[in-house]
Design an enzyme around this catalytic site. Structure first.
Site, PDB file in Angstrom:
ATOM      1  N   LYS A  11     -16.753  19.776  -3.206  1.00 45.69           N
ATOM      2  CA  LYS A  11     -16.381  18.671  -4.099  1.00 45.69           C
ATOM      3  C   LYS A  11     -17.664  17.958  -4.495  1.00 45.69           C
ATOM      4  CE  LYS A  11     -13.435  14.599  -4.555  1.00 45.69           C
ATOM      5  NZ  LYS A  11     -12.066  14.136  -4.359  1.00 45.69           N
ATOM      6  N   GLU A  49     -17.635  17.287   0.583  1.00 47.61           N
ATOM      7  CA  GLU A  49     -17.959  16.378  -0.532  1.00 47.61           C
ATOM      8  C   GLU A  49     -19.274  15.646  -0.282  1.00 47.61           C
ATOM      9  OE1 GLU A  49     -15.183  13.141  -1.161  1.00 47.61           O
ATOM     10  OE2 GLU A  49     -15.965  12.753  -3.178  1.00 47.61           O
ATOM     11  N   LYS A 101     -10.609  16.864   3.994  1.00 44.92           N
ATOM     12  CA  LYS A 101     -11.803  16.487   3.222  1.00 44.92           C
ATOM     13  C   LYS A 101     -12.734  15.635   4.057  1.00 44.92           C
ATOM     14  CE  LYS A 101     -12.570  12.905   0.448  1.00 44.92           C
ATOM     15  NZ  LYS A 101     -12.397  11.889  -0.600  1.00 44.92           N
ATOM     16  N   ARG A 149       0.846  -1.212   0.000  1.00 37.12           N
ATOM     17  CA  ARG A 149       0.000   0.000   0.000  1.00 37.12           C
ATOM     18  C   ARG A 149       0.880   1.261   0.000  1.00 37.12           C
ATOM     19  NH1 ARG A 149      -2.733  -0.323   4.740  1.00 37.12           N
ATOM     20  NH2 ARG A 149      -2.320  -2.495   5.258  1.00 37.12           N
TER      21      ARG A 149
HETATM   22  P1  13P Z   1     -13.207   9.245  -7.439  1.00 37.17           P
HETATM   23  O1  13P Z   1     -12.633  10.297  -8.342  1.00 37.17           O
HETATM   24  O2  13P Z   1     -12.678   7.872  -7.683  1.00 37.17           O
HETATM   25  O3  13P Z   1     -14.707   9.321  -7.377  1.00 37.17           O
HETATM   26  O4  13P Z   1     -12.735   9.603  -5.970  1.00 37.17           O
HETATM   27  C1  13P Z   1     -12.811  10.912  -5.532  1.00 37.17           C
HETATM   28  C2  13P Z   1     -12.972  10.935  -4.076  1.00 37.17           C
HETATM   29  O5  13P Z   1     -12.283  11.678  -3.410  1.00 37.17           O
HETATM   30  C3  13P Z   1     -14.006  10.090  -3.451  1.00 37.17           C
HETATM   31  O6  13P Z   1     -14.135  10.433  -2.103  1.00 37.17           O
END
Ligand code: 13P
Length: 332
Positions: free
Chosen positions: A220, A178, A136, A46
């Site tokens: 986001k 987000e 985030k 990882r």
């Molecule tokens: P994806 O672009 O794969 O959707 O991931 C963005 C992301 O930060 C999901 O939390």
């Protein structure tokens, strides 16, 4: 940090041609990304998975920021440098996912609620010490016909986003909010647009109740797309029209900027949809800057080439840089 400092950090993500790499997959998701490709999933693999991307030469031409998973704040690349230090040395802002993932809102529901508020102030202080300058929090909103999402799930998720935003700003770190409306499902693009409108209008009403300063937050968001299982392929112009319209109708002009997730679109779809959205937003006079904050659309091609083998690293990094260049060009 003063509010105007947060606003200037938020603004810096939108330098011309630059965007954000989301490399903040939880251990569970990282294991999934590796195991579907037959790659071992140990902590060392990882770490190598992260280094494949962070260690690629020239990424600073395209990336203003990288969102890390909290464990990666303490990991080192093959160059012996801590990931946040090595990114910052190249002018890329390191940030961290601070939510602790989702769980069903109740035993009999498939709706998800995001966890992580209880010890958030302590964790934020720790992440800041480890070099993180932004954060985030992801909420997940699932569409199921006309049944889901419920107003209750949207409300609980955005309330938590607002509490998180306030805590992050108090800790001197820019919050990326987000509320992801999932691409999974058989719904129409129009339904996705309506759900995005509900989620965004509720989010900004609740942020206002919590006195969150919008000049120091990033949104986001997903794009307005027909559900992945709907059998309908949207044109880039359709995606752009609905996405820009729903943002203009629901996102206040003070928001520092809007970034897009890729959500399970192919890398090509995520690239050409972004290009159409940016073009449309510009012609509509959208008040906020836009850029990408992709995980899968930036990483998938490179991971397919890498296969966990050191000899494949140069070709995998080349594919990553090629995709970064395409996504960056979509912003012009
Ligand atoms: P994806 O672009 O794969 O959707 O991931 C963005 C992301 O930060 C999901 O939390």
């Amino acid at each position: 940090m003063q509010m105007h400092d947060l606003a200037s950090v938020a603004e810096s993500f939108f330098a011309p041609g630059k965007g954000i790499l989301a490399a903040d997959e939880s251990v569970h998701t990282a294991v999934e990304r590796l195991s579907v490709r037959g790659i071992a999933t140990s902590a060392e693999m990882r770490r190598q998975y992260r280094d494949l991307f962070f260690g690629a030469e020239g990424i600073e031409r395209y990336l203003s920021g990288v969102i890390l998973f909290s464990d990666s704040l303490q990991d080192k690349g093959d160059d012996g440098k801590l990931f946040p230090d090595s990114l910052a040395a190249r002018g890329i802002l390191p940030g961290v996912k601070v939510d602790l993932g989702t769980e069903p809102i109740s035993a009999s529901s498939t709706e998800l609620i995001t966890q992580g508020l209880l010890d958030l102030p302590e964790r934020l202080a720790e992440y800041k010490k480890q070099g993180s300058v932004f954060t985030k929090w992801r909420a997940v909103i699932r569409i199921d016909g006309d049944l889901l999402p419920t107003a209750g799930a949207i409300h609980e998720n955005v309330k938590r986003l607002a509490i998180y935003a306030k805590e992050a700003q108090n800790a001197g770190m820019v919050p990326i909010l987000e509320p992801e409306v999932l691409y999974e499902g058989r719904h129409s693009r129009q339904r996705a647009r309506r759900v995005m409108a509900d989620a965004l209008s509720t989010l900004f009403a609740v942020l206002d109740e919590h006195a969150v300063d919008l000049t120091g937050v990033l949104l986001k968001t997903a794009m307005a797309l027909s559900g992945h299982e709907s059998g309908k392929a949207d044109t880039p112009d359709e995606v752009a029209e609905d996405t820009v319209a729903v943002l203009l109708e629901n996102v206040p002009a003070q928001v520092a900027g809007v970034v897009f997730l890729s959500g399970g679109q192919t890398p090509d779809q995520a690239t050409c949809h972004l290009e159409a959205i940016v073009r449309r937003a510009r012609s509509a006079g959208a008040p906020w800057p836009l850029t990408f904050s992709y995980a899968r659309a930036l990483q998938d091609e490179a991971l397919d080439i890498w296969k966990g083998k050191p000899e494949n690293v140069p070709a995998a990094r080349e594919a990553f840089l090629r995709r970064l260049a395409l996504v960056s060009a979509a912003l012009k």
